[in-house]
Design a protein around this motif. Structure first.
Motif, PDB file in Angstrom:
ATOM      1  N   UNK A 191      -0.907  10.781   5.135  1.00  0.00           N
ATOM      2  CA  UNK A 191      -1.492  10.722   3.789  1.00  0.00           C
ATOM      3  C   UNK A 191      -0.497  10.082   2.815  1.00  0.00           C
ATOM      4  N   UNK A 192       0.775  10.492   2.934  1.00  0.00           N
ATOM      5  CA  UNK A 192       1.829   9.952   2.072  1.00  0.00           C
ATOM      6  C   UNK A 192       1.966   8.443   2.253  1.00  0.00           C
ATOM      7  N   UNK A 193       2.063   8.013   3.508  1.00  0.00           N
ATOM      8  CA  UNK A 193       2.263   6.581   3.799  1.00  0.00           C
ATOM      9  C   UNK A 193       1.068   5.772   3.296  1.00  0.00           C
ATOM     10  N   UNK A 194      -0.121   6.312   3.499  1.00  0.00           N
ATOM     11  CA  UNK A 194      -1.346   5.637   3.042  1.00  0.00           C
ATOM     12  C   UNK A 194      -1.322   5.460   1.513  1.00  0.00           C
ATOM     13  N   UNK A 195      -0.915   6.514   0.831  1.00  0.00           N
ATOM     14  CA  UNK A 195      -0.856   6.497  -0.636  1.00  0.00           C
ATOM     15  C   UNK A 195       0.185   5.476  -1.124  1.00  0.00           C
ATOM     16  N   UNK A 196       1.358   5.488  -0.488  1.00  0.00           N
ATOM     17  CA  UNK A 196       2.420   4.538  -0.864  1.00  0.00           C
ATOM     18  C   UNK A 196       1.939   3.096  -0.659  1.00  0.00           C
ATOM     19  N   UNK A 197       1.263   2.848   0.460  1.00  0.00           N
ATOM     20  CA  UNK A 197       0.767   1.490   0.749  1.00  0.00           C
ATOM     21  C   UNK A 197      -0.284   1.058  -0.281  1.00  0.00           C
ATOM     22  N   UNK A 198      -1.123   1.999  -0.652  1.00  0.00           N
ATOM     23  CA  UNK A 198      -2.170   1.718  -1.651  1.00  0.00           C
ATOM     24  C   UNK A 198      -1.525   1.333  -2.994  1.00  0.00           C
ATOM     25  N   UNK A 199      -0.491   2.086  -3.403  1.00  0.00           N
ATOM     26  CA  UNK A 199       0.202   1.770  -4.665  1.00  0.00           C
ATOM     27  C   UNK A 199       0.936   0.431  -4.547  1.00  0.00           C
ATOM     28  N   UNK A 200       1.557   0.194  -3.386  1.00  0.00           N
ATOM     29  CA  UNK A 200       2.262  -1.076  -3.160  1.00  0.00           C
ATOM     30  C   UNK A 200       1.317  -2.265  -3.368  1.00  0.00           C
ATOM     31  N   UNK A 201       0.119  -2.179  -2.783  1.00  0.00           N
ATOM     32  CA  UNK A 201      -0.830  -3.302  -2.893  1.00  0.00           C
ATOM     33  C   UNK A 201      -1.230  -3.539  -4.351  1.00  0.00           C
ATOM     34  N   UNK A 202      -1.370  -2.465  -5.113  1.00  0.00           N
ATOM     35  CA  UNK A 202      -1.704  -2.617  -6.545  1.00  0.00           C
ATOM     36  C   UNK A 202      -0.537  -3.261  -7.305  1.00  0.00           C
ATOM     37  N   UNK A 203       0.682  -2.793  -7.016  1.00  0.00           N
ATOM     38  CA  UNK A 203       1.869  -3.342  -7.700  1.00  0.00           C
ATOM     39  C   UNK A 203       2.045  -4.818  -7.371  1.00  0.00           C
TER      40      UNK A 203
END
Length: 327
Positions: free
Chosen positions: A9-21
């Motif tokens: 869940x953590x990794x998925x969330x980090x990746x999601x934020x990365x793509x937005x940034x």
């Protein structure tokens, strides 16, 4: 199973934020930039047993890119606030305009505590300290010089001349700090014999954005720092490794690891302190064979001691709730 699920869940969330940034037009302070990086920090701060080395290659690559994006955003944030502070007649009277200033006060107190514990053998405060990667808003140097090391000369190194001119402008109106703060525009890899003159060297978290670059810098410092001098650097632990590079004890070749402090609150960076080991083969000689009297610096040469690989310091940590941006 539960911890694996939490990590996913953590990794998925980090990746999601990365793509937005990564889709942002630029990383200068703005509503979107601030909210995304705040969300990223909040995601990465809770304690996590995640092992970064076990993650697949595509996640490792996202982490590397994210650390660079964090570094770029941090540079813009510091430049933005350095410009605001520089518009006042006495910039140092307005440091609390910077949103993370109180964090620097607390983190610097912690780092001073750790430094004093390992420097007290000399019975005096360090005379000369170098900060590598000081940036346009050198708050660590300013806070340490103002409150903790009031007689120490601070040599701040940054590769960017505009960052140095902004930084020196901040202290120029202060009669004390303007005398004790020196700014050098240089790539630290080009600085050699001057490094022998420092009792303590601080290495900012974002000097060397991946571990290969970081290790090159550490090896260079090991070659030129005075035996017995202390190296303080910042690392990361748990999910915070998505924000900053990690320094492992085995990467500190030429240094004796003294202690590692991993905060478990909102301070993001771990603090690592080590001591430059004397070269038993070529002790106190430089590449030209010249003899150096390191005791003139208040530093005696140290022979390698058995390396205590991770002596975790159990500080009564007074840091409270805070976010930490490393300068």
């Amino acid at each position: 199973m539960e911890s694996v699920q939490k990590e996913n869940v953590l990794v998925e969330k980090v990746c999601e934020i990365y793509h937005k940034i990564s889709k942002l037009e630029n990383l200068k302070p703005s509503k979107d930039v601030d909210s995304l990086f705040t969300e990223l920090v909040r995601t990465c701060i809770p304690p996590s047993s995640i092992n970064i080395n076990s993650l697949p290659a595509n996640i490792q690559e996202i982490r590397s890119k994210l650390i660079r994006l964090c570094g770029e955003a941090e540079g813009h944030l510091e430049a933005h606030f350095s410009t605001i502070l520089g518009s006042f007649p006495n910039p140092l009277h307005h440091l609390n305009q910077f949103p993370y200033y109180s964090n620097y006060l607390k983190l610097s107190r912690l780092e001073f505590h750790i430094l004093t514990e390992h420097y007290s053998a000399f019975g005096q405060a360090p005379k000369r300290l170098a900060f590598v990667g000081s940036g346009p808003l050198p708050l660590t140097s300013i806070v340490l010089a103002s409150y903790h090391l009031k007689d120490t000369i601070f040599h701040n190194y940054d590769i960017d001349s505009s960052a140095n001119s902004m930084a020196s402008h901040l202290v120029s109106s202060d009669s004390d700090l303007s005398q004790r703060m020196v700014f050098h525009t240089a790539n630290i890899m080009d600085v050699t014999d001057e490094l022998k003159g420092y009792d303590v060297v601080f290495l900012a978290a974002l000097v060397g954005m991946d571990i290969d670059e970081k290790v090159k810098v550490i090896d260079h410092l090991a070659k030129y720092m005075a035996p017995g001098a202390l190296l303080m650097l910042r690392s990361a632990h748990g999910a915070r490794v998505f924000l900053y590079p990690v320094v492992e004890p085995q990467q500190l070749q030429g240094f004796q690891l003294l202690s590692v402090f991993h905060p478990d609150d909102d301070v993001i960076n771990s603090v690592v302190i080590s001591r430059k080991i004397a070269d038993p083969v070529n002790n106190d000689h430089d590449d030209d064979g010249h003899h150096h009297h390191h005791h003139e610096l208040g530093i005696e040469s140290f022979m390698p001691l058995s390396c205590k690989y991770c002596e975790f310091q159990a500080f009564n940590n007074p840091l409270g709730q805070m976010k930490m941006i490393d300068n």
